[in-house]
Design an enzyme around this catalytic site. Structure first.
Site, mmCIF file in Angstrom:
data_model
loop_
_atom_site.group_PDB
_atom_site.id
_atom_site.type_symbol
_atom_site.label_atom_id
_atom_site.label_comp_id
_atom_site.label_asym_id
_atom_site.label_seq_id
_atom_site.Cartn_x
_atom_site.Cartn_y
_atom_site.Cartn_z
ATOM 1 N N THR A 86 -4.443 7.550 -5.705
ATOM 2 C CA THR A 86 -3.203 8.300 -5.972
ATOM 3 C C THR A 86 -2.118 7.260 -6.266
ATOM 4 O O THR A 86 -1.201 7.072 -5.460
ATOM 5 C CB THR A 86 -2.796 9.170 -4.759
ATOM 6 O OG1 THR A 86 -2.804 8.367 -3.571
ATOM 7 C CG2 THR A 86 -3.723 10.344 -4.583
ATOM 8 N N LEU A 153 -7.624 2.777 7.346
ATOM 9 C CA LEU A 153 -8.245 1.447 7.361
ATOM 10 C C LEU A 153 -7.408 0.415 6.607
ATOM 11 O O LEU A 153 -6.682 0.748 5.675
ATOM 12 C CB LEU A 153 -9.659 1.497 6.775
ATOM 13 C CG LEU A 153 -9.882 1.886 5.312
ATOM 14 C CD1 LEU A 153 -9.633 0.730 4.366
ATOM 15 C CD2 LEU A 153 -11.310 2.372 5.137
ATOM 16 N N GLY A 259 2.899 -5.896 0.377
ATOM 17 C CA GLY A 259 2.338 -5.506 -0.921
ATOM 18 C C GLY A 259 1.098 -4.672 -0.702
ATOM 19 O O GLY A 259 0.936 -4.050 0.351
ATOM 20 N N CYS A 262 -1.048 0.296 -0.735
ATOM 21 C CA CYS A 262 -0.533 1.404 0.087
ATOM 22 C C CYS A 262 0.961 1.351 0.367
ATOM 23 O O CYS A 262 1.690 2.277 0.003
ATOM 24 C CB CYS A 262 -1.294 1.452 1.405
ATOM 25 S SG CYS A 262 -3.000 1.960 1.179
ATOM 26 N N LYS A 265 3.532 1.847 -2.569
ATOM 27 C CA LYS A 265 3.339 3.179 -3.147
ATOM 28 C C LYS A 265 3.754 4.282 -2.157
ATOM 29 O O LYS A 265 4.460 5.225 -2.514
ATOM 30 C CB LYS A 265 1.845 3.302 -3.495
ATOM 31 C CG LYS A 265 1.301 4.670 -3.690
ATOM 32 C CD LYS A 265 -0.148 4.610 -4.137
ATOM 33 C CE LYS A 265 -1.176 4.530 -3.024
ATOM 34 N NZ LYS A 265 -1.381 5.764 -2.278
#
Ligand code: UDX
Length: 438
Positions: A86, A153, A259, A262, A265
Protein backbone atom coordinates in the site's frame (compact mmCIF):
# COMPACT_ATOMS: atom_id res chain seq x y z
CA UNK A 1 -3.64 -27.57 10.21
CA UNK A 2 -5.20 -24.72 8.25
CA UNK A 3 -5.21 -24.22 4.50
CA UNK A 4 -3.90 -20.72 3.88
CA UNK A 5 -3.14 -18.63 0.85
CA UNK A 6 -0.99 -15.50 0.92
CA UNK A 7 -1.41 -12.96 -1.86
CA UNK A 8 1.76 -10.90 -2.35
CA UNK A 9 5.22 -12.31 -1.65
CA UNK A 10 7.08 -9.21 -0.42
CA UNK A 11 8.82 -8.46 2.87
CA UNK A 12 5.64 -9.33 4.83
CA UNK A 13 3.97 -11.99 2.65
CA UNK A 14 6.91 -14.32 2.12
CA UNK A 15 8.10 -14.55 5.76
CA UNK A 16 4.45 -14.86 6.89
CA UNK A 17 3.91 -17.78 4.51
CA UNK A 18 7.14 -19.47 5.57
CA UNK A 19 6.25 -19.06 9.22
CA UNK A 20 2.74 -20.50 8.90
CA UNK A 21 4.07 -23.41 6.81
CA UNK A 22 6.72 -24.09 9.45
CA UNK A 23 3.90 -24.52 11.98
CA UNK A 24 2.42 -27.30 9.85
CA UNK A 25 -0.20 -25.35 7.92
CA UNK A 26 -0.65 -25.87 4.21
CA UNK A 27 0.41 -22.62 2.59
CA UNK A 28 0.24 -21.37 -0.96
CA UNK A 29 1.88 -18.05 -1.79
CA UNK A 30 0.54 -16.21 -4.81
CA UNK A 31 2.18 -13.40 -6.73
CA UNK A 32 1.47 -11.96 -10.17
CA UNK A 33 5.20 -11.59 -10.81
CA UNK A 34 5.95 -14.82 -12.68
CA UNK A 35 9.73 -14.30 -12.57
CA UNK A 36 9.57 -14.03 -8.77
CA UNK A 37 7.46 -17.17 -8.46
CA UNK A 38 9.90 -19.01 -10.69
CA UNK A 39 12.81 -18.00 -8.44
CA UNK A 40 10.88 -18.98 -5.31
CA UNK A 41 10.03 -22.35 -6.83
CA UNK A 42 13.72 -22.80 -7.55
CA UNK A 43 14.47 -22.28 -3.84
CA UNK A 44 15.65 -18.65 -3.97
CA UNK A 45 14.27 -16.38 -1.25
CA UNK A 46 14.30 -13.22 -3.48
CA UNK A 47 14.84 -10.83 -0.55
CA UNK A 48 17.40 -10.48 2.22
CA UNK A 49 16.04 -11.40 5.62
CA UNK A 50 17.79 -12.95 8.65
CA UNK A 51 16.86 -16.62 9.29
CA UNK A 52 14.68 -16.77 6.18
CA UNK A 53 16.83 -18.95 3.86
CA UNK A 54 17.15 -21.82 6.37
CA UNK A 55 13.46 -21.89 7.27
CA UNK A 56 12.44 -21.41 3.65
CA UNK A 57 14.43 -24.44 2.52
CA UNK A 58 13.06 -26.51 5.37
CA UNK A 59 9.39 -25.81 4.60
CA UNK A 60 9.93 -26.10 0.86
CA UNK A 61 11.27 -29.63 1.39
CA UNK A 62 8.36 -30.50 3.70
CA UNK A 63 5.93 -29.71 0.86
CA UNK A 64 3.92 -27.39 3.15
CA UNK A 65 4.80 -24.29 1.12
CA UNK A 66 3.90 -23.88 -2.53
CA UNK A 67 3.81 -21.02 -5.02
CA UNK A 68 1.48 -19.93 -7.76
CA UNK A 69 0.70 -17.04 -10.08
CA UNK A 70 -2.98 -18.10 -10.24
CA UNK A 71 -5.61 -16.25 -8.21
CA UNK A 72 -7.92 -19.23 -8.70
CA UNK A 73 -5.52 -21.40 -6.72
CA UNK A 74 -5.23 -18.77 -3.97
CA UNK A 75 -9.03 -18.45 -3.81
CA UNK A 76 -9.32 -22.11 -2.87
CA UNK A 77 -7.85 -21.72 0.66
CA UNK A 78 -9.96 -21.40 3.83
CA UNK A 79 -8.00 -18.36 4.93
CA UNK A 80 -6.86 -15.84 2.36
CA UNK A 81 -4.23 -13.35 3.52
CA UNK A 82 -3.73 -10.17 1.52
CA UNK A 83 -0.19 -8.86 1.93
CA UNK A 84 0.22 -6.62 -1.10
CA UNK A 85 1.85 -3.20 -0.89
CA UNK A 86 0.00 0.00 0.00
CA UNK A 87 2.62 2.53 -1.13
CA UNK A 88 2.26 6.24 -0.60
CA UNK A 89 0.51 8.17 -3.34
CA UNK A 90 3.11 10.89 -4.01
CA UNK A 91 0.47 13.49 -4.78
CA UNK A 92 -2.15 12.96 -2.08
CA UNK A 93 0.23 11.39 0.51
CA UNK A 94 -2.51 8.83 1.19
CA UNK A 95 -2.04 5.06 1.09
CA UNK A 96 -2.51 3.89 -2.48
CA UNK A 97 -5.07 1.08 -2.36
CA UNK A 98 -4.97 0.09 -6.02
CA UNK A 99 -3.30 -3.27 -5.33
CA UNK A 100 -5.74 -4.12 -2.53
CA UNK A 101 -8.71 -3.26 -4.74
CA UNK A 102 -7.27 -5.23 -7.66
CA UNK A 103 -6.85 -8.33 -5.48
CA UNK A 104 -10.39 -8.00 -4.08
CA UNK A 105 -11.87 -7.57 -7.57
CA UNK A 106 -10.00 -10.55 -8.95
CA UNK A 107 -10.75 -12.72 -5.96
CA UNK A 108 -14.47 -11.93 -5.74
CA UNK A 109 -15.83 -13.99 -8.66
CA UNK A 110 -13.63 -16.96 -7.70
CA UNK A 111 -14.93 -17.42 -4.15
CA UNK A 112 -16.89 -20.61 -3.46
CA UNK A 113 -17.86 -21.74 0.06
CA UNK A 114 -17.18 -19.70 3.22
CA UNK A 115 -13.86 -17.79 3.18
CA UNK A 116 -12.01 -15.67 5.69
CA UNK A 117 -10.19 -12.84 3.99
CA UNK A 118 -7.48 -11.34 6.16
CA UNK A 119 -6.05 -7.93 5.35
CA UNK A 120 -2.49 -7.83 6.63
CA UNK A 121 -1.35 -4.91 4.50
CA UNK A 122 -1.39 -1.58 6.33
CA UNK A 123 -4.62 0.07 5.21
CA UNK A 124 -6.62 3.15 6.21
CA UNK A 125 -9.51 2.77 8.63
CA UNK A 126 -12.54 1.59 6.71
CA UNK A 127 -10.65 -0.40 4.06
CA UNK A 128 -11.91 -3.71 5.45
CA UNK A 129 -15.47 -2.47 4.97
CA UNK A 130 -14.64 -1.20 1.49
CA UNK A 131 -13.13 -4.54 0.45
CA UNK A 132 -16.17 -6.40 1.81
CA UNK A 133 -18.51 -4.12 -0.18
CA UNK A 134 -16.46 -4.51 -3.32
CA UNK A 135 -16.50 -8.31 -3.13
CA UNK A 136 -20.21 -8.35 -2.32
CA UNK A 137 -21.01 -6.09 -5.27
CA UNK A 138 -19.07 -8.25 -7.71
CA UNK A 139 -20.28 -11.55 -6.26
CA UNK A 140 -23.46 -11.18 -4.14
CA UNK A 141 -23.47 -14.97 -3.55
CA UNK A 142 -20.00 -15.01 -1.97
CA UNK A 143 -19.92 -16.12 1.65
CA UNK A 144 -17.03 -14.46 3.47
CA UNK A 145 -15.76 -12.25 6.28
CA UNK A 146 -13.07 -9.60 5.97
CA UNK A 147 -10.79 -9.46 9.02
CA UNK A 148 -7.96 -7.06 9.82
CA UNK A 149 -4.82 -8.61 11.33
CA UNK A 150 -2.11 -5.95 10.97
CA UNK A 151 1.53 -7.02 10.84
CA UNK A 152 4.07 -5.48 13.19
CA UNK A 153 7.24 -7.25 12.04
CA UNK A 154 10.48 -5.36 11.49
CA UNK A 155 12.39 -5.98 8.31
CA UNK A 156 15.56 -7.89 9.01
CA UNK A 157 13.89 -9.59 12.01
CA UNK A 158 10.74 -10.77 10.25
CA UNK A 159 11.05 -14.42 11.28
CA UNK A 160 11.95 -13.59 14.88
CA UNK A 161 9.09 -11.09 15.15
CA UNK A 162 6.58 -13.46 13.55
CA UNK A 163 7.54 -16.16 16.03
CA UNK A 164 7.71 -13.81 19.03
CA UNK A 165 5.20 -11.01 18.52
CA UNK A 166 4.38 -8.71 21.45
CA UNK A 167 0.77 -8.97 20.37
CA UNK A 168 -1.50 -10.33 17.67
CA UNK A 169 -4.36 -7.98 16.90
CA UNK A 170 -7.43 -9.50 15.30
CA UNK A 171 -10.08 -7.04 14.16
CA UNK A 172 -13.39 -8.56 13.14
CA UNK A 173 -16.97 -7.35 13.17
CA UNK A 174 -18.25 -10.91 12.91
CA UNK A 175 -18.01 -13.89 15.31
CA UNK A 176 -17.92 -16.43 12.50
CA UNK A 177 -14.19 -16.34 11.60
CA UNK A 178 -12.95 -16.32 15.19
CA UNK A 179 -12.86 -20.08 15.85
CA UNK A 180 -10.67 -20.71 12.78
CA UNK A 181 -8.41 -17.76 13.62
CA UNK A 182 -8.02 -19.00 17.20
CA UNK A 183 -6.99 -22.39 15.78
CA UNK A 184 -4.43 -20.72 13.49
CA UNK A 185 -2.94 -18.63 16.31
CA UNK A 186 -3.10 -21.45 18.90
CA UNK A 187 0.75 -21.87 18.90
CA UNK A 188 1.08 -18.33 20.31
CA UNK A 189 -1.41 -18.90 23.13
CA UNK A 190 0.15 -17.99 26.47
CA UNK A 191 3.23 -16.54 24.73
CA UNK A 192 1.76 -13.47 23.12
CA UNK A 193 -1.23 -11.24 23.74
CA UNK A 194 -4.15 -12.05 21.47
CA UNK A 195 -6.21 -8.90 21.23
CA UNK A 196 -9.66 -9.07 19.63
CA UNK A 197 -11.05 -5.73 18.49
CA UNK A 198 -13.44 -4.12 16.06
CA UNK A 199 -12.09 -4.13 12.52
CA UNK A 200 -11.62 -0.34 12.49
CA UNK A 201 -9.63 -0.48 15.72
CA UNK A 202 -7.23 -3.09 14.34
CA UNK A 203 -6.71 -0.95 11.25
CA UNK A 204 -5.95 2.10 13.34
CA UNK A 205 -3.72 0.30 15.89
CA UNK A 206 -1.13 -0.29 13.16
CA UNK A 207 -0.93 3.37 12.14
CA UNK A 208 -1.05 4.62 15.71
CA UNK A 209 1.86 2.31 16.67
CA UNK A 210 4.05 3.26 13.76
CA UNK A 211 3.37 6.98 14.15
CA UNK A 212 4.15 6.79 17.86
CA UNK A 213 7.51 5.12 17.20
CA UNK A 214 8.29 7.62 14.44
CA UNK A 215 7.43 10.45 16.84
CA UNK A 216 9.78 8.96 19.45
CA UNK A 217 12.58 9.04 16.85
CA UNK A 218 11.86 12.62 15.78
CA UNK A 219 11.78 13.60 19.44
CA UNK A 220 15.17 12.09 20.25
CA UNK A 221 16.55 13.70 17.08
CA UNK A 222 15.37 17.12 18.28
CA UNK A 223 16.95 16.52 21.68
CA UNK A 224 20.10 15.46 19.83
CA UNK A 225 20.18 18.82 18.02
CA UNK A 226 19.80 20.56 21.35
CA UNK A 227 22.69 18.54 22.81
CA UNK A 228 24.97 19.79 20.04
CA UNK A 229 24.28 23.35 21.14
CA UNK A 230 24.13 23.05 24.93
CA UNK A 231 27.00 20.68 25.67
CA UNK A 232 24.99 17.62 26.77
CA UNK A 233 25.57 14.23 25.10
CA UNK A 234 22.64 12.47 23.41
CA UNK A 235 24.05 9.04 24.29
CA UNK A 236 23.78 9.89 28.01
CA UNK A 237 20.36 11.43 27.51
CA UNK A 238 18.98 8.38 25.66
CA UNK A 239 20.23 6.15 28.49
CA UNK A 240 18.99 8.51 31.16
CA UNK A 241 15.47 8.82 29.85
CA UNK A 242 15.27 5.21 28.61
CA UNK A 243 15.83 3.97 32.17
CA UNK A 244 12.44 5.38 33.05
CA UNK A 245 10.35 2.25 32.57
CA UNK A 246 7.45 4.39 31.37
CA UNK A 247 9.60 5.55 28.45
CA UNK A 248 11.87 2.54 27.75
CA UNK A 249 15.12 2.36 25.77
CA UNK A 250 13.76 1.34 22.40
CA UNK A 251 13.51 3.77 19.50
CA UNK A 252 15.65 6.36 21.24
CA UNK A 253 18.62 6.07 18.90
CA UNK A 254 19.38 9.36 17.22
CA UNK A 255 20.06 9.07 13.51
CA UNK A 256 19.55 10.55 10.05
CA UNK A 257 15.76 10.35 10.37
CA UNK A 258 13.54 7.31 10.05
CA UNK A 259 13.05 5.65 6.67
CA UNK A 260 11.85 2.38 5.21
CA UNK A 261 8.65 1.18 3.69
CA UNK A 262 6.50 1.90 6.75
CA UNK A 263 7.19 4.93 8.94
CA UNK A 264 7.35 7.64 6.24
CA UNK A 265 4.33 6.21 4.43
CA UNK A 266 2.26 5.46 7.53
CA UNK A 267 2.79 8.81 9.27
CA UNK A 268 1.63 10.59 6.12
CA UNK A 269 -1.31 8.23 5.67
CA UNK A 270 -2.38 8.64 9.30
CA UNK A 271 -2.29 12.40 8.95
CA UNK A 272 -4.49 12.15 5.86
CA UNK A 273 -6.91 9.69 7.48
CA UNK A 274 -7.37 12.05 10.44
CA UNK A 275 -7.74 14.98 8.09
CA UNK A 276 -10.62 13.23 6.35
CA UNK A 277 -12.36 12.83 9.68
CA UNK A 278 -11.74 16.50 10.47
CA UNK A 279 -9.05 15.84 13.09
CA UNK A 280 -5.82 17.87 12.94
CA UNK A 281 -2.88 15.62 13.96
CA UNK A 282 -0.31 18.30 14.61
CA UNK A 283 2.13 16.01 16.47
CA UNK A 284 2.25 13.67 13.50
CA UNK A 285 2.58 16.61 11.10
CA UNK A 286 5.59 17.94 13.01
CA UNK A 287 7.15 14.47 13.17
CA UNK A 288 6.96 14.23 9.37
CA UNK A 289 8.33 17.74 8.87
CA UNK A 290 11.26 17.26 11.24
CA UNK A 291 12.12 13.96 9.63
CA UNK A 292 12.19 15.42 6.12
CA UNK A 293 14.36 18.33 7.21
CA UNK A 294 16.78 16.02 8.95
CA UNK A 295 17.94 14.31 5.78
CA UNK A 296 18.78 17.67 4.20
CA UNK A 297 20.59 18.70 7.39
CA UNK A 298 22.69 15.51 7.27
CA UNK A 299 23.82 16.25 3.71
CA UNK A 300 24.79 19.80 4.74
CA UNK A 301 26.65 18.43 7.71
CA UNK A 302 28.79 16.25 5.45
CA UNK A 303 29.22 19.06 2.94
CA UNK A 304 30.48 21.45 5.63
CA UNK A 305 33.63 19.34 5.88
CA UNK A 306 34.34 19.20 2.16
CA UNK A 307 33.10 22.52 0.90
CA UNK A 308 36.65 23.86 0.55
CA UNK A 309 38.11 20.76 -1.06
CA UNK A 310 38.47 20.67 -4.85
CA UNK A 311 36.63 17.70 -6.36
CA UNK A 312 35.98 16.03 -3.00
CA UNK A 313 35.60 12.27 -2.79
CA UNK A 314 33.00 11.01 -0.31
CA UNK A 315 32.97 7.39 0.82
CA UNK A 316 29.48 6.28 1.80
CA UNK A 317 29.01 3.26 4.03
CA UNK A 318 25.43 2.09 3.94
CA UNK A 319 22.59 2.58 1.47
CA UNK A 320 19.83 0.45 3.02
CA UNK A 321 17.32 2.31 5.21
CA UNK A 322 18.73 0.47 8.23
CA UNK A 323 20.99 -2.49 8.98
CA UNK A 324 19.97 -6.11 8.31
CA UNK A 325 17.98 -5.40 5.18
CA UNK A 326 18.53 -4.91 1.46
CA UNK A 327 15.56 -2.53 1.34
CA UNK A 328 16.24 1.00 0.11
CA UNK A 329 12.66 2.29 0.07
CA UNK A 330 12.66 5.77 1.61
CA UNK A 331 16.21 5.17 2.78
CA UNK A 332 17.72 8.23 4.51
CA UNK A 333 21.07 7.16 3.01
CA UNK A 334 19.75 7.46 -0.53
CA UNK A 335 18.18 10.84 0.21
CA UNK A 336 21.37 12.12 1.84
CA UNK A 337 23.36 11.04 -1.21
CA UNK A 338 20.90 12.78 -3.53
CA UNK A 339 20.89 15.94 -1.39
CA UNK A 340 24.67 16.00 -1.24
CA UNK A 341 24.93 15.69 -5.01
CA UNK A 342 22.38 18.50 -5.27
CA UNK A 343 24.32 20.94 -3.09
CA UNK A 344 27.84 20.10 -4.20
CA UNK A 345 28.24 19.46 -7.94
CA UNK A 346 31.95 18.69 -7.60
CA UNK A 347 31.49 15.73 -5.30
CA UNK A 348 32.28 12.12 -6.25
CA UNK A 349 30.60 9.41 -4.21
CA UNK A 350 31.99 5.91 -3.68
CA UNK A 351 29.42 3.70 -1.99
CA UNK A 352 29.27 0.33 -0.31
CA UNK A 353 26.44 -1.57 1.38
CA UNK A 354 26.64 -5.24 2.43
CA UNK A 355 23.22 -6.14 0.94
CA UNK A 356 21.52 -3.17 -0.70
CA UNK A 357 23.80 -2.42 -3.68
CA UNK A 358 21.54 -3.97 -6.28
CA UNK A 359 18.42 -2.20 -5.02
CA UNK A 360 20.31 1.10 -4.58
CA UNK A 361 21.43 0.95 -8.19
CA UNK A 362 17.80 1.08 -9.32
CA UNK A 363 17.42 4.43 -7.52
CA UNK A 364 20.85 6.02 -7.90
CA UNK A 365 21.94 4.63 -11.26
CA UNK A 366 25.39 5.89 -12.15
CA UNK A 367 25.29 8.91 -9.82
CA UNK A 368 27.65 7.04 -7.49
CA UNK A 369 30.25 4.35 -8.00
CA UNK A 370 29.56 1.01 -6.33
CA UNK A 371 32.49 -0.51 -4.49
CA UNK A 372 33.04 -4.21 -3.76
CA UNK A 373 33.79 -3.71 -0.06
CA UNK A 374 34.14 -1.05 2.62
CA UNK A 375 37.86 -0.55 2.10
CA UNK A 376 37.48 -0.02 -1.65
CA UNK A 377 34.92 2.70 -0.86
CA UNK A 378 37.36 4.70 1.30
CA UNK A 379 40.24 4.47 -1.20
CA UNK A 380 41.32 8.06 -1.90
CA UNK A 381 38.32 9.50 -0.01
CA UNK A 382 38.35 12.87 1.72
CA UNK A 383 35.58 11.94 4.07
CA UNK A 384 33.74 8.82 5.20
CA UNK A 385 29.99 9.16 5.78
CA UNK A 386 28.44 6.34 7.82
CA UNK A 387 24.79 6.34 6.82
CA UNK A 388 23.47 2.88 7.80
CA UNK A 389 24.01 1.07 11.09
CA UNK A 390 25.44 -2.22 9.80
CA UNK A 391 27.33 -3.98 12.57
CA UNK A 392 30.26 -4.77 10.26
CA UNK A 393 31.00 -1.05 9.85
CA UNK A 394 31.69 -0.75 13.56
CA UNK A 395 33.96 -3.81 13.34
CA UNK A 396 36.09 -2.46 10.45
CA UNK A 397 39.87 -2.19 10.67
CA UNK A 398 40.21 1.59 11.01
CA UNK A 399 44.01 1.61 10.77
CA UNK A 400 43.48 0.14 7.30
CA UNK A 401 40.71 2.66 6.60
CA UNK A 402 43.05 5.50 7.63
CA UNK A 403 45.78 4.25 5.30
CA UNK A 404 43.36 4.29 2.35
CA UNK A 405 41.92 7.79 2.89
CA UNK A 406 43.21 11.10 1.57
CA UNK A 407 41.79 13.00 4.57
CA UNK A 408 40.98 11.32 7.83
CA UNK A 409 37.48 12.70 8.29
CA UNK A 410 34.41 10.76 9.43
CA UNK A 411 30.81 11.89 9.78
CA UNK A 412 28.86 9.17 11.54
CA UNK A 413 25.12 9.91 11.44
CA UNK A 414 24.35 6.61 13.21
CA UNK A 415 26.62 7.11 16.24
CA UNK A 416 27.92 3.67 15.43
CA UNK A 417 31.69 3.89 15.63
CA UNK A 418 34.08 3.88 18.57
CA UNK A 419 34.97 7.53 19.03
CA UNK A 420 38.00 7.07 21.27
CA UNK A 421 39.65 4.51 18.98
CA UNK A 422 39.16 6.76 15.97
CA UNK A 423 40.62 9.77 17.72
CA UNK A 424 43.67 7.71 18.70
CA UNK A 425 44.12 6.86 15.03
CA UNK A 426 44.09 10.58 14.19
CA UNK A 427 40.63 10.84 12.67
CA UNK A 428 38.47 13.93 12.92
CA UNK A 429 35.27 12.24 14.02
CA UNK A 430 31.87 13.86 13.98
CA UNK A 431 28.80 12.15 15.41
CA UNK A 432 25.33 13.29 16.36
CA UNK A 433 24.19 14.85 19.61
CA UNK A 434 27.48 16.14 20.96
CA UNK A 435 29.27 19.47 20.59
CA UNK A 436 32.05 18.99 18.03
CA UNK A 437 34.95 20.13 20.23
CA UNK A 438 33.93 18.43 23.47
C1 UDX B 1 8.74 -0.67 11.34
C2 UDX B 1 8.09 -1.10 12.67
O1 UDX B 1 9.11 -1.25 13.66
C3 UDX B 1 7.31 -2.39 12.49
O2 UDX B 1 6.63 -2.69 13.70
C4 UDX B 1 6.31 -2.21 11.35
O3 UDX B 1 5.64 -3.43 11.09
C5 UDX B 1 7.00 -1.76 10.08
O4 UDX B 1 7.75 -0.55 10.34
P1 UDX B 1 10.89 -1.38 9.93
O5 UDX B 1 10.46 -0.33 8.96
O6 UDX B 1 11.32 -2.71 9.42
O7 UDX B 1 9.71 -1.65 10.98
O8 UDX B 1 12.13 -0.80 10.74
P2 UDX B 1 12.45 -0.22 12.21
O9 UDX B 1 13.47 -1.11 12.82
O10 UDX B 1 11.23 0.05 13.00
O11 UDX B 1 13.16 1.16 11.80
C6 UDX B 1 12.46 2.16 11.08
C7 UDX B 1 13.35 3.36 10.85
O12 UDX B 1 13.58 4.05 12.06
C8 UDX B 1 14.73 3.01 10.29
O13 UDX B 1 15.09 3.99 9.34
C9 UDX B 1 15.63 3.08 11.51
O14 UDX B 1 16.97 3.35 11.19
C10 UDX B 1 14.99 4.23 12.27
N1 UDX B 1 15.24 4.19 13.72
C11 UDX B 1 14.78 3.16 14.48
C12 UDX B 1 15.94 5.25 14.33
O15 UDX B 1 16.36 6.19 13.66
N2 UDX B 1 16.14 5.20 15.68
C13 UDX B 1 15.68 4.18 16.46
O16 UDX B 1 15.90 4.23 17.69
C14 UDX B 1 14.98 3.13 15.84
Amino acid sequence: MVKISIIGTGYVGLPTGVNFANLGNEVICMDKDAAKIEKLNAGKTVLYENELPELFNKVLKSGKLKFTTQMLVAADAELIFITVGTPINPETKEADLQYIRAVASELAPLLTGYKIIVIKSTVPVGTGAEVANLIHTINPQAEFDVVSIPEFLREGFAIYDLQNPDRIVIGSDSERPLAKLKELYEPWKGRSHLLFTKRESAELIKYASNAFLAMKISYINEISDLCEQCGADIEDIAKGIGLDSRIGHKFLRTGPGYGGSCFPKDTNALYMIANKFGVEMSLVATTIKRNEARKVAMARRINNYIVNINSPVVAVWGLAFKADTDDVRDSPAIEIVNNLLGINYAVTIKAFDPQAMENARTLLGNKVSYCPDLYAAVEGADILAVLTDWHEFAEADFAKVASHMRNKLIVDVRNLLNEEKLKQLGFVYNRLGKRQND
